[in-house]
Design an enzyme around this catalytic site. Structure first.
Site, PDB file in Angstrom:
ATOM      1  N   LYS A 170      -5.310  -3.718   6.450  1.00  0.00           N
ATOM      2  CA  LYS A 170      -4.216  -2.841   5.945  1.00  0.00           C
ATOM      3  C   LYS A 170      -4.780  -0.959   6.276  1.00  0.00           C
ATOM      4  O   LYS A 170      -6.175  -1.151   5.573  1.00  0.00           O
ATOM      5  CB  LYS A 170      -3.941  -3.114   4.188  1.00  0.00           C
ATOM      6  CG  LYS A 170      -2.921  -1.562   3.972  1.00  0.00           C
ATOM      7  CD  LYS A 170      -1.599  -1.591   4.618  1.00  0.00           C
ATOM      8  CE  LYS A 170      -0.963  -2.478   4.051  1.00  0.00           C
ATOM      9  NZ  LYS A 170       0.628  -2.787   4.949  1.00  0.00           N
ATOM     10  N   PRO A 200      -0.931   0.364   9.142  1.00  0.00           N
ATOM     11  CA  PRO A 200      -0.895   1.781   8.397  1.00  0.00           C
ATOM     12  C   PRO A 200       0.113   2.167   7.390  1.00  0.00           C
ATOM     13  O   PRO A 200       0.332   3.897   7.059  1.00  0.00           O
ATOM     14  CB  PRO A 200      -1.545   3.082   9.289  1.00  0.00           C
ATOM     15  CG  PRO A 200      -0.393   2.852  10.569  1.00  0.00           C
ATOM     16  CD  PRO A 200      -0.231   1.160  10.239  1.00  0.00           C
ATOM     17  N   HIS A 299       7.557 -10.703   6.583  1.00  0.00           N
ATOM     18  CA  HIS A 299       6.560  -9.702   6.570  1.00  0.00           C
ATOM     19  C   HIS A 299       6.300 -10.215   5.301  1.00  0.00           C
ATOM     20  O   HIS A 299       6.746 -11.392   4.067  1.00  0.00           O
ATOM     21  CB  HIS A 299       7.197  -7.969   6.440  1.00  0.00           C
ATOM     22  CG  HIS A 299       6.723  -7.046   4.929  1.00  0.00           C
ATOM     23  ND1 HIS A 299       8.026  -7.089   3.832  1.00  0.00           N
ATOM     24  CD2 HIS A 299       5.827  -6.404   4.798  1.00  0.00           C
ATOM     25  CE1 HIS A 299       6.679  -6.195   2.629  1.00  0.00           C
ATOM     26  NE2 HIS A 299       5.988  -5.457   4.041  1.00  0.00           N
ATOM     27  N   SER A 300       5.430  -9.436   3.967  1.00  0.00           N
ATOM     28  CA  SER A 300       4.883  -9.955   2.619  1.00  0.00           C
ATOM     29  C   SER A 300       4.974  -8.546   2.227  1.00  0.00           C
ATOM     30  O   SER A 300       4.863  -7.519   2.339  1.00  0.00           O
ATOM     31  CB  SER A 300       3.105 -10.406   2.918  1.00  0.00           C
ATOM     32  OG  SER A 300       2.984 -10.833   1.741  1.00  0.00           O
ATOM     33  N   HIS A 328       0.422 -12.224   1.206  1.00  0.00           N
ATOM     34  CA  HIS A 328      -0.571 -11.306  -0.176  1.00  0.00           C
ATOM     35  C   HIS A 328      -1.273 -12.745  -0.650  1.00  0.00           C
ATOM     36  O   HIS A 328      -1.766 -12.426  -1.844  1.00  0.00           O
ATOM     37  CB  HIS A 328       0.021 -10.301  -0.724  1.00  0.00           C
ATOM     38  CG  HIS A 328       0.770  -9.041  -0.506  1.00  0.00           C
ATOM     39  ND1 HIS A 328       1.345  -9.123   0.896  1.00  0.00           N
ATOM     40  CD2 HIS A 328      -0.227  -7.953  -0.575  1.00  0.00           C
ATOM     41  CE1 HIS A 328       1.452  -8.177   0.787  1.00  0.00           C
ATOM     42  NE2 HIS A 328       1.028  -6.782   0.030  1.00  0.00           N
TER      43      HIS A 328
END
Length: 399
Positions: A170, A200, A299-300, A328
């Site tokens: 990230k 980003p 996606h998380s 995550h």
């Protein structure tokens, strides 16, 4: 099997240390835990984004009382107007209810959810370890990684402990030169075998993104996720950059797909079993990606174990989901599942073979974190980052 009651409760589960990103900082994860009850005594559980709110669930649930829980397409149609008024949270509402319905249907049929949605294509699901700069946890001392060297040391431990063969960084919370140095250091440390990707969150201007992505081309990234803001800028950049572009921000519903395809703005779509409106809709997204020859990942959004398991069911039965899915989960300090946090097997997880989602709540943990929600309310994922300069705010282009 008719729906008789739908309930929802918020929970706040802390992270090991606050994670930083381009829009702020997250200290804990607020999630909404749902239960759908039926007239045959079978109940299903689901999970979704905390921002949906228990009150909104209670309101929409009235429309579903008496509906057959097997009629999931009809249930989705009844709830179709919700995202029109509530956007992402509307899709999240639908997803939480639908997830609980699938859990109940699987229990009724004594089949796991993956078996109801096409059957097992793969058993072991590769997971991508998520690397953030972190603030310090004032109570435990955990965290505090901000330099490339500190992030590398944290990632070594992440890989050693969980066996990840893919890492997602990230970026965007630090100066672009720091991000570039970090990525180069990661590639040198982990070698060509480690999958690397960065995100980003659209915080780079098109000019900055062009400069950074050109410098990162030798790093052999899987993709750059949302290097800048919007389809127009993404399409302009994609013409000049030899790295695939992914998105979780500029293609977030089916209406945006034909536009993005004609503009050649993206190469990989990050589906989301919440933000796209549920498991069935995400399966439909996978079919579209397959048709357009787009790659697909999942996606998380700081999910707890119920949603993390739902993602595993989705990956189990979706052939063209070829990228290691985001998570995550290692950043969570705890979970609300019976048995505690799930464990990784050499960088992978597998969906349960038990009926439904195959997981149950630990009622003590659930009660503890539900009390934290009642006491403190919604925990934003973008609270003010105190390490930023005075007067900072998450503007569109920060670099």
């Amino acid at each position: 099997m008719k729906i008789t009651k739908i309930t929802a409760a918020g929970v706040n589960v802390p992270l090991v240390a606050p994670i930083r990103w381009s829009w702020g900082m997250r200290r804990e994860s607020t999630r909404l835990i749902l239960q759908v009850e039926t007239d045959e005594g079978i109940a299903g559980i689901g999970e979704t984004m905390g921002r949906v709110g228990p009150e909104r669930i209670q309101y929409e649930a009235q429309k579903l009382i008496g509906e057959d829980i097997f009629d999931i397409e009809r249930i989705l149609a009844i709830l179709r107007p919700v995202p029109y008024f509530f956007g992402y949270a509307g899709y999240g509402l639908i997803a939480g209810i639908e997830m609980a319905c699938w859990d109940a249907v699987g229990k009724a049929l004594k089949k796991p959810v993956w078996a109801l949605m096409g059957g097992r294509f793969r058993k072991k699901i590769p997971i991508s370890g998520y690397v953030f700069t972190r603030a310090r946890n004032e109570k435990t001392g955990e965290g505090g990684e901000t330099t490339p060297e500190q992030l590398l040391e944290f990632s070594r431990e992440l890989v050693r402990r969980h066996g990840f063969r893919n890492l997602k960084l990230k970026v965007g919370a630090s100066h672009p030169d720091v991000d570039i140095a970090t990525i180069r250091m990661f590639r040198e440390e982990f070698g060509p075998e480690m999958g690397l990707r960065i995100d980003p969150n659209g915080t780079w201007s098109p000019q900055t993104a062009l400069r950074i992505c050109k410098r990162l081309e030798p790093c052999d990234l899987e993709y750059v996720e949302d290097p800048t803001w919007g389809l127009e800028a993404m399409a302009r950049l994609r013409r000049d950059i030899d790295i695939p572009f992914a998105t979780n921000m500029c293609v977030v519903d089916f209406d945006q797909i034909p536009v993005a395809f004609r503009m050649n703005a993206v190469d990989v779509i990050l589906g989301d079993v919440h933000k796209w409106g549920g498991l069935l809709t995400t399966r439909k997204l996978a079919a579209v990606c397959d048709t357009l020859m787009w790659g697909m990942c999942i996606h998380s959004g700081a999910e707890l174990g119920i949603s993390e398991t739902a993602k595993l069911h989705m990956a189990t039965c979706t052939p063209n989901l070829t990228f290691a899915i985001d998570t995550h989960y290692p950043h969570l300090a705890d979970d609300i599942l019976a048995g505690g946090k799930m464990q990784y097997d050499d960088g992978t997880m597998s969906a349960p073979d038990k009926p439904g989602l195959g997981v149950e709540l630990d009622m003590d943990r659930f009660g503890r974190y539900a009390e934290a929600y009642r006491k403190n309310g919604l925990a934003d994922g973008y609270e003010k980052d105190v390490s930023r300069p005075s007067g900072w705010c998450p503007k569109k282009f920060q670099w």
